[in-house]
Design a protein around this motif. Sequence first.
Motif, PDB file in Angstrom:
ATOM      1  N   THR A 115      76.404  -4.285  54.873  1.00 46.31           N
ATOM      2  CA  THR A 115      74.943  -4.938  54.489  1.00 46.31           C
ATOM      3  C   THR A 115      74.896  -5.175  53.037  1.00 46.31           C
ATOM      4  O   THR A 115      74.259  -6.109  52.608  1.00 46.31           O
ATOM      5  CB  THR A 115      73.809  -3.753  55.168  1.00 46.31           C
ATOM      6  N   MET A 116      75.213  -4.212  52.257  1.00 40.95           N
ATOM      7  CA  MET A 116      75.083  -4.380  50.838  1.00 40.95           C
ATOM      8  C   MET A 116      75.529  -5.692  50.432  1.00 40.95           C
ATOM      9  O   MET A 116      75.314  -6.195  49.347  1.00 40.95           O
ATOM     10  CB  MET A 116      75.660  -2.977  49.826  1.00 40.95           C
ATOM     11  N   ALA A 117      76.957  -5.884  50.884  1.00 46.24           N
ATOM     12  CA  ALA A 117      77.733  -7.072  50.322  1.00 46.24           C
ATOM     13  C   ALA A 117      76.955  -8.210  50.785  1.00 46.24           C
ATOM     14  O   ALA A 117      77.010  -9.408  50.068  1.00 46.24           O
ATOM     15  CB  ALA A 117      79.158  -7.008  51.019  1.00 46.24           C
ATOM     16  N   ASP A 160      68.838   0.283  51.995  1.00 41.54           N
ATOM     17  CA  ASP A 160      67.615  -0.043  50.980  1.00 41.54           C
ATOM     18  C   ASP A 160      67.673   1.119  49.849  1.00 41.54           C
ATOM     19  O   ASP A 160      67.206   0.830  48.893  1.00 41.54           O
ATOM     20  CB  ASP A 160      66.501   0.426  51.765  1.00 41.54           C
ATOM     21  N   HIS A 161      68.063   2.446  50.005  1.00 41.79           N
ATOM     22  CA  HIS A 161      68.109   3.485  48.992  1.00 41.79           C
ATOM     23  C   HIS A 161      68.854   2.938  48.038  1.00 41.79           C
ATOM     24  O   HIS A 161      68.883   3.221  46.882  1.00 41.79           O
ATOM     25  CB  HIS A 161      68.545   4.906  49.667  1.00 41.79           C
ATOM     26  N   THR A 164      67.919   2.468  44.144  1.00 39.73           N
ATOM     27  CA  THR A 164      68.415   3.444  42.827  1.00 39.73           C
ATOM     28  C   THR A 164      69.537   2.917  42.213  1.00 39.73           C
ATOM     29  O   THR A 164      70.291   3.482  41.480  1.00 39.73           O
ATOM     30  CB  THR A 164      68.992   4.736  43.572  1.00 39.73           C
ATOM     31  N   ASP A 165      69.766   1.451  42.217  1.00 35.37           N
ATOM     32  CA  ASP A 165      70.584   0.670  41.417  1.00 35.37           C
ATOM     33  C   ASP A 165      72.190   1.486  41.659  1.00 35.37           C
ATOM     34  O   ASP A 165      72.783   1.595  41.026  1.00 35.37           O
ATOM     35  CB  ASP A 165      70.400   0.791  39.988  1.00 35.37           C
ATOM     36  N   PRO A 191      69.633   9.502  52.508  1.00 38.51           N
ATOM     37  CA  PRO A 191      68.050   9.086  51.467  1.00 38.51           C
ATOM     38  C   PRO A 191      67.029  10.192  51.831  1.00 38.51           C
ATOM     39  O   PRO A 191      67.238  10.504  53.130  1.00 38.51           O
ATOM     40  CB  PRO A 191      67.709   7.816  51.866  1.00 38.51           C
ATOM     41  N   ASN A 192      66.413  10.452  50.707  1.00 42.10           N
ATOM     42  CA  ASN A 192      65.315  11.457  50.924  1.00 42.10           C
ATOM     43  C   ASN A 192      64.168  10.585  51.714  1.00 42.10           C
ATOM     44  O   ASN A 192      63.639   9.689  51.166  1.00 42.10           O
ATOM     45  CB  ASN A 192      64.923  11.948  49.550  1.00 42.10           C
ATOM     46  N   PRO A 193      63.465  11.275  52.758  1.00 44.07           N
ATOM     47  CA  PRO A 193      62.767  10.367  53.450  1.00 44.07           C
ATOM     48  C   PRO A 193      61.290  10.123  52.827  1.00 44.07           C
ATOM     49  O   PRO A 193      60.518   9.498  52.964  1.00 44.07           O
ATOM     50  CB  PRO A 193      62.595  11.509  54.765  1.00 44.07           C
ATOM     51  N   SER A 194      60.971  11.122  51.658  1.00 38.55           N
ATOM     52  CA  SER A 194      59.958  10.949  50.783  1.00 38.55           C
ATOM     53  C   SER A 194      60.036   9.782  49.822  1.00 38.55           C
ATOM     54  O   SER A 194      58.894   9.589  49.221  1.00 38.55           O
ATOM     55  CB  SER A 194      59.382  12.232  50.230  1.00 38.55           C
ATOM     56  N   GLU A 195      61.099   9.318  49.805  1.00 32.73           N
ATOM     57  CA  GLU A 195      61.207   8.273  48.800  1.00 32.73           C
ATOM     58  C   GLU A 195      60.726   7.138  49.316  1.00 32.73           C
ATOM     59  O   GLU A 195      60.664   6.448  50.311  1.00 32.73           O
ATOM     60  CB  GLU A 195      62.596   7.986  48.332  1.00 32.73           C
TER      61      GLU A 195
END
Length: 160
Positions: free
Chosen positions: A102-104, A142-143, A147-148, A156-160
Motif C-alpha cells: 500500500t505504501m508503494a 496510514d500511521h 509519522t514520516d 498504531p496507537n488507537p488514540s492517534e
Amino acid sequence: MADSGRQLPIIAMLLSLAAPGMATAGPKCLVDHWGGDPELAYQEAIKASTGTDADLNHCRAAGLYRWAAERGHAGAQYGLARKYAEGWGEDRDDVLSHMWATMALQNPKPGQFRISVAIKLRRILENEMSQAQINEARARADHCLLTDFQGCESEPNPSE
C-alpha cells in the motif's frame, strides 16, 4: 507455474528452510546505516535477493529494503512487501506485506517501480486475508504516512 508472488515450488521452500537469512522472528533483518542513499540500498537489496548461492542473503535484502523503504523509496517498499509475502528474510506476515505494498502504491515518487506488481500482490493478499487484517494493514499504512515512516511496523496507537 504462474508468478503470483506467493507460489513457490515445494522444493525451493524446503531448501530455503536451511538457507542463511531465513526468518525466525521479525522484523529481525535490520541494517544500521547505509551511506544515506536509498537508491543504492535498494540496488544492493536486489543483488542480495537475486545473487548466486554464495551471496544470496534474503535477510540482508529485507534489511536493505526496509532501510530504503523507511526513507520513502517505492521500489524498496514493494521489495519489502514481497519479502513478507514470501517469508524470505522475515517471517511471513500478510498484514505487513499489504501495508508495504500500500505504501508503494501511495508513494508520490514511484521511480522505476511498476505499480501493477504491487496491485497484483495486494489482490493476492486480500484473497487470503480477513477484513480485520486488511483494515489493520490500512491503519498501519496510514500511521506510517503520518509519522514520516517512523514505527511503520509497530501497531498504531488507537488514540492517534
